[in-house]
Write an enzyme that holds these catalytic residues in place. Structure first.
Site, PDB file in Angstrom:
ATOM      1  N   LYS A  32      30.091  35.475  37.695  1.00  0.00           N
ATOM      2  CA  LYS A  32      30.324  34.037  37.914  1.00  0.00           C
ATOM      3  C   LYS A  32      29.264  33.234  37.135  1.00  0.00           C
ATOM      4  CE  LYS A  32      34.033  34.602  40.226  1.00  0.00           C
ATOM      5  NZ  LYS A  32      34.275  35.005  41.593  1.00  0.00           N
TER       6      LYS A  32
HETATM    7  C1  PLP Z   1      35.268  35.548  42.653  1.00  0.00           C
HETATM    8  C2  PLP Z   1      36.175  34.747  43.512  1.00  0.00           C
HETATM    9  C3  PLP Z   1      36.105  34.807  44.907  1.00  0.00           C
HETATM   10  C4  PLP Z   1      35.280  35.818  45.625  1.00  0.00           C
HETATM   11  O1  PLP Z   1      33.922  35.707  45.406  1.00  0.00           O
HETATM   12  P1  PLP Z   1      32.949  36.850  45.978  1.00  0.00           P
HETATM   13  O2  PLP Z   1      31.595  36.223  45.900  1.00  0.00           O
HETATM   14  O3  PLP Z   1      33.110  38.041  45.084  1.00  0.00           O
HETATM   15  O4  PLP Z   1      33.366  37.135  47.367  1.00  0.00           O
HETATM   16  C5  PLP Z   1      36.869  33.941  45.647  1.00  0.00           C
HETATM   17  N1  PLP Z   1      37.716  33.081  45.046  1.00  0.00           N
HETATM   18  C6  PLP Z   1      37.838  33.006  43.710  1.00  0.00           C
HETATM   19  C7  PLP Z   1      38.781  32.015  43.116  1.00  0.00           C
HETATM   20  C8  PLP Z   1      37.096  33.870  42.902  1.00  0.00           C
HETATM   21  O5  PLP Z   1      37.262  33.840  41.560  1.00  0.00           O
END
Ligand code: PLP
Length: 401
Positions: free
Chosen positions: A201
């Site tokens: 991210k």
């Molecule tokens: C990555 C993602 C998540 C989950 O995030 P985590 O921190 O891995 O739990 C939720 N929603 C979206 C749209 C994502 O891209």
């Protein structure tokens, strides 16, 4: 900018679709935690929460061990339970929907627009007497139309949970996503925003997340639920001035962030603006060339937003291109460029099809988009040369060289 002719040269090495940017500051801070003797939730988590809250301008920031966990406790704290309906877009990661199911509630999947964000009119037409919450996703790092969504929420007295997994540092009408300043747009909407610090991210703690809200009592409930439903956290208890006593006031979760994760987060947050600038610069380089190509469409850019480009999602004009999405991805892979697809619509997954009776044709925009979308590599650890290489490969693939 010219498309430079590649003459079929392959990159020597594979360019991955995504990669984190971890520096010496993060490494030193993690080592400091390891040596300090305090490795779980402690002073670095507090510091990270405080600095994150200041950065966004919010009264309440609660660090958790994932965005998924954050969404789960946000819904739980809002009292979502068996039989309740929760509206969310189908074009999202599965966890946005899974957490609804885990609470015994019903995920009501709705369609998205050409910008990949949830369609406000589809939210409104899906509201029933059972609807208890709306989850929106700021797809790719570009905000949904929050004014319109908050209006709908206010009219029907529903809370809004923003899945901001892609959107840390993003803004809408000059207000940061997750900031208390967004309360100014429409009065009286209960809002919770959840960010992800997953490995790829826009900023990372390896795994991790942050919940923000302007609502103090909701924040207290979520903080308790993040650690077993206990009335005090372990760090406070084991301080000299603390005490051994705690009370369990809810059956909570074990979703707290560790100081090892926060050690990374503190430094990633300081670098975030630089990361975003680089992403935006690379997106502009792609846009400049791709806008002139018939075979693909660059991502839609909307007014009043700061798009932080977690994703650079193109649409293939399949008739022009003469190949399907999977072939296109395979051509890129053969030329050593990694790509991805965001996302397989949730209603296409067997669990959701079988349990809730979703079928092809029910959410036509998302289904049409799914056949067309490809995410290109875009991250600060790429060089400008890498961006040019992707542009070269695009030229090569769409012209069937
Ligand atoms: C990555 C993602 C998540 C989950 O995030 P985590 O921190 O891995 O739990 C939720 N929603 C979206 C749209 C994502 O891209």
């Amino acid at each position: 900018m010219n498309i430079r002719v590649m003459r079929g040269n392959k990159r020597e090495t594979f360019l991955p679709f995504a990669k984190p940017s971890i520096g010496e500051d993060e490494i030193a801070e993690v080592v400091d935690s390891l040596r300090s003797g305090w490795i779980t939730t402690g002073p670095k988590v507090k510091k990270f929460e405080t600095e994150f809250a200041q950065y966004l301008n919010t009264d309440n920031a609660i660090a958790v061990n994932s965005c998924t966990g954050g969404l789960h406790i946000a819904l739980a704290a809002l009292g979502i339970g068996p039989g309740d309906e929760v509206i969310l877009p189908t074009l999202t990661f599965c966890s946005t929907a899974n957490v609804v199911v885990l609470l015994g509630a019903i995920p009501v999947l709705v369609d998205v627009g050409n910008d990949f964000n949830i369609l406000p009119e589809s939210i409104e037409s899906s509201i029933t007497s059972q609807t208890k919450a709306i989850i929106v996703v700021h797809y790719g790092g570009q905000s949904c139309d929050l004014s319109e969504i908050y209006e709908i929420a206010a009219k029907h007295d529903l809370p809004v949970i923003e899945d901001a997994a892609h959107a840390v540092g993003s803004s809408y009408k000059d207000r940061n996503i997750g900031s208390d300043d967004l309360d100014e747009l429409v009065n009286g909407v209960k809002r919770v925003t959840v960010f992800s610090f997953y490995a790829i991210k826009n900023m990372t703690t390896g795994e991790g997340g942050m919940i923000t809200t302007s609502n103090g009592s909701l924040a207290n409930r979520m903080r308790r639920l993040s650690l077993h439903g206990m009335s005090r956290d372990a760090w406070k208890r084991y301080q000299k001035a603390g005490s051994w006593y705690y009370e369990v006031v809810a059956a909570g979760f074990k979703y707290n962030m560790t100081d090892i994760q926060a050690a990374m987060g503190i430094h990633q947050l300081r670098k975030l603006e630089g990361f975003i600038q680089r992403r935006q610069m690379y997106a502009a380089m792609y846009d400049e060339v791709f806008t002139n190509l018939e075979a693909i469409e660059p991502p839609v850019r909307l007014p009043d937003r700061n798009h932080v480009f977690h994703l650079y999602e193109i649409k293939l004009n399949l008739d022009q291109l003469g190949m399907d999405r999977d072939m296109f991805i395979e051509e890129f892979r053969k030329l050593n460029i990694g790509t991805s697809v965001h996302f397989i619509p949730v209603h296409f997954h067997p669990f959701y099809r079988d349990k809730y009776g979703y079928k092809s044709g029910m959410l036509p925009n998302a289904e049409r988009l799914f056949d067309q979308i490809v995410s290109l590599p875009l991250y600060p650890a790429m060089s400008e040369e890498d961006v040019y290489t992707v542009i070269d490969v695009m030229d090569h693939v769409i012209n069937h060289k």
